[in-house]
Structure formats: C-alpha cells, structure tokens
Design an enzyme around this catalytic site. Sequence first.
Site, PDB file in Angstrom:
ATOM      1  N   GLY A 214      23.475  -1.527 -13.154  1.00 15.51           N
ATOM      2  CA  GLY A 214      23.273  -0.169 -12.637  1.00 15.51           C
ATOM      3  C   GLY A 214      24.454   0.856 -13.048  1.00 15.51           C
ATOM      4  O   GLY A 214      25.109   0.587 -14.211  1.00 15.51           O
ATOM      5  N   ILE A 215      24.846   1.522 -12.460  1.00 18.32           N
ATOM      6  CA  ILE A 215      25.860   2.613 -12.723  1.00 18.32           C
ATOM      7  C   ILE A 215      26.916   2.663 -11.635  1.00 18.32           C
ATOM      8  O   ILE A 215      26.503   2.584 -10.328  1.00 18.32           O
ATOM      9  CB  ILE A 215      25.094   4.159 -13.063  1.00 18.32           C
ATOM     10  CG1 ILE A 215      26.214   4.975 -13.686  1.00 18.32           C
ATOM     11  CG2 ILE A 215      24.601   4.627 -11.494  1.00 18.32           C
ATOM     12  CD1 ILE A 215      25.725   6.226 -14.568  1.00 18.32           C
ATOM     13  N   GLY A 216      28.009   3.119 -11.827  1.00 25.70           N
ATOM     14  CA  GLY A 216      28.909   3.293 -11.072  1.00 25.70           C
ATOM     15  C   GLY A 216      30.044   2.321 -11.065  1.00 25.70           C
ATOM     16  O   GLY A 216      30.278   1.565 -12.385  1.00 25.70           O
ATOM     17  N   ALA A 217      31.187   2.336 -10.083  1.00 25.90           N
ATOM     18  CA  ALA A 217      32.463   1.651 -10.293  1.00 25.90           C
ATOM     19  C   ALA A 217      32.179   0.026 -10.426  1.00 25.90           C
ATOM     20  O   ALA A 217      32.856  -0.440 -10.931  1.00 25.90           O
ATOM     21  CB  ALA A 217      33.452   2.085  -9.026  1.00 25.90           C
ATOM     22  N   GLU A 237      17.525  -0.967 -17.548  1.00 26.90           N
ATOM     23  CA  GLU A 237      16.685   0.238 -17.546  1.00 26.90           C
ATOM     24  C   GLU A 237      17.880   1.431 -18.160  1.00 26.90           C
ATOM     25  O   GLU A 237      17.466   2.411 -18.583  1.00 26.90           O
ATOM     26  CB  GLU A 237      16.471   0.504 -16.049  1.00 26.90           C
ATOM     27  CG  GLU A 237      17.569   0.861 -15.054  1.00 26.90           C
ATOM     28  CD  GLU A 237      16.973   1.573 -13.838  1.00 26.90           C
ATOM     29  OE1 GLU A 237      17.279   2.602 -13.406  1.00 26.90           O
ATOM     30  OE2 GLU A 237      16.327   0.625 -13.112  1.00 26.90           O
ATOM     31  N   GLY A 335      15.124   1.286 -10.587  1.00 26.73           N
ATOM     32  CA  GLY A 335      14.574   0.230 -10.997  1.00 26.73           C
ATOM     33  C   GLY A 335      14.849  -0.850 -10.189  1.00 26.73           C
ATOM     34  O   GLY A 335      14.783  -2.162 -10.863  1.00 26.73           O
TER      35      GLY A 335
END
Length: 432
Positions: A214-217, A237, A335
């Site tokens: 995913g996205i982030g730290a 994704e 997703g």
Amino acid sequence: MDWKTLYRERSMTAEEAVRRIHSKDRVVIGHAAAEPQELMRALAAHKDDYEDVELLHLVMLGTGATAAPEMEGHFRHNVIFAGGGTRKAIEEGRADFTPCFFYQVPALFDEALPPDVALIQVSKPDAHGFCSYGVSVDFTKAAAEKAKLVIAQVNDQMPSVHGDCHIHVSQLDCIVEYSEPILELPPPAVGEVEMTIGRYCATLVPDGGVLQLGIGAIPDAVCKCLTDKKDLALHSEMVSDGVVDLVESGVINNSRKTLHPGKSVIGFMMGTKKLYDWVNDNASVMMMPIDYVNDPTVIMRNDNMISINSCVQVDLMGQVCAESVGLRQLSGIGGQVDFVRGAQMSRGGKSIIAIASTAAGGKISKIVPLLDEGAAVTTSRTDVDYIVTEYGIAQLHGKSLAGRARALIGVAHPNFRPMLIEAFERRFHRAF
C-alpha cells in the site's frame, strides 16, 4: 485521415473543451497523480455554466476546488475512495460515497454508473498516434473506452509506460495540450515504530515472494527492511518511491514469478519525480487496468503472493476497518480485500495487515474490543490472516474467537492490554 491531422483538428483550450460538458452529465475524473489538473481548473472556473454535474472518481490529489462549499448545486462528487479534498464534502452531505471493490470499479461503467464524459491526462502521442495513460491506468482506461465524450489533457511531462495502457488520438474527442509537472506525493516520515513493524513484516516475506504494498510510512519501512531478500517481485495495485531502490539494487527482479516473469505488474503509482522517471519507457514494468491487476483470481496465479496493507481499527474478532472512523469516511475499500483474498488463494501466499498499535499520540488503541459504532468492516474476520504491530505478529487464520483475541491482545500496546483483557474475560467468561 492521418492521426496528426486529427490531432490538430481536435486541439483546443481547456475552456473550450469543458464547454462540451452539460448539466447533469456524469464525468469520470482521471485518477490520483494523473488527475488532469488544467481541465479541473477550467471546470471549477466555469462552475456557473453547470447544474448538478456528477464527478465520479477515487483518489484526488489536486486542490479539490470542485468539492468546495461554493460548488454545491453545480458539482456533486460521487467518491469511491475519499481523500483530503472530499472528506469534508462527504461529511457535510455535499458529496456521496459509493463502496466498491477496486477491481470491480471498471464494471460500474457498464450499467450501474455509465459515464457521459471522461476527463483524463495522457502522454504526448508516439510516432503511431498512441498516447499513454502514464502513471494511472487502473479504471481510467475503462472510463475513456466507455464514455460518450473523452477530453484529454496531453502533457509532455506524463511518463510513457508499457503494458495495456494506451489510447489512440482517434479516440480523443477534445485535446488540450498543457505541460505541467505530474502531481507528486512526498515520501512520509518513517520512524522507529514503523521500522519495527517493517522488520516483523519482512520476516514473513520469503525469497522469491511477490509483493503488494500500500502507501504510507509502513510500506516504505517494509521496503527498507527487505534489502537482504533475493528475487522479490511486484504485482501491486499501486507503488510509491520505496520500490525504486529495491529494483535498482536487484532485490526486486521478478525472476521467479509464476505470472508475467520478468515484469512488475502495476495499476497506478503515486510518488515523486524519482518514481515517474523510473517508470518512463521502462519495459520491465507492465501498467495494466485494475480489473486485471486486482482480480483475486489473477492475483492468486502468483505463487508466494505477499499482500501488505494497513487499517484504522481491528477488533478482538479480527474484523478490520480500513476506511472510516465511526461514521466518518476517511478513505475507501480500495484494493485491500482484492489482495487479501488473492494472496490467501495463492500457493504459499500470505496477507498481512500492518498497523501501529496506537493513534492520536498513544491515546487511542487501534486494537479494540469492538469497532466504533458505524465503522465499516472492510475486511471480514474470516479473510484476515496476519496482524502485525510494533509488538509482534498475530496470526489469526484457523484460530477460535478466543484464540484470535488472545493473539491480538499480545500485540496490542501494553497500556491498553488491561482494558482488552477485561473485555476478553467479559465476552468469553473465562480467565485470560
């Protein structure tokens, strides 16, 4: 007629292009970093020309001007994944939220939500008249193929990418040439909590594993903790800057993939110019539509698929809320469920939900007896496999409700364990 003649004939200003939009039209907006900024500025500037135009989209990285209070009555956002520009409008009733698994979004355009207009951003055409969707293929390709009117911002700063990710000039009804930097998402700060979580997650990633991040730290921290792995791969994704160093160091080389060996399969990307320069004309990357990338039956064809996502809360049954705080919509399903299920069906696959144990500076536990009232169950308790915090790894699959609760309390922040143990003993009528 050759494509260059068509290109000249269909070229116009952004103001001229958006005048083709009519009141009550449904307009699908290009996604995330590929949001067509010049077209959105023109739309907002001419708000008085429109009544009740529906703007359908997922993440918006731009200013969100069309979701401002003064736009009410002119534009109404229909949001499938909320963000900073639309949360307040949803909360105040000026925008709608539509839940949908990410891989099913393109199918919405067939019957449930057929688009009148697609506002997209693409690269300049190649020698054969094909433009690339660049950093966001995902649902944008399907929207452009199914809309009655396609308005494209052609931006010479949009990367040209490989994969199922092109549209011919003949399919563009309005062409607006406008050069500007692609929207960027700066890397988040990665602290010791995130690095500890990253190290735990890395222990679950085998050599040859196929990653969805995913996205982030936390995903960035996971990337930093994978440098000793061998022959990793990508089927995700989306990706951000964290993967570039792993690719360039050879840790990610896709050599052992069972589906598309040698290729990183990606639906969209959000990051900085470093990421966008990496993907430009990079034949090792396949940018593909989201109804392929995120289809669980496609994902499962990758042996050793490792899905790593995050969430807002986990209750003691293992139910995961990844999208809301109570009734307040923060994001969306995205997703997460697509990859949780695809990874679990994969031979050797694992799905991981990785979270810091607390929020609000340590005042709130993310592991709770019950989800907040009104909170959405994004991933069901029967889908969840691993929960990882900075206090360790809880594997839930195959455990009873009491066994799940014990495992989760074991990775909760120590300050909240007494409260959770009390809830456990009330619920299960036994000592912890």
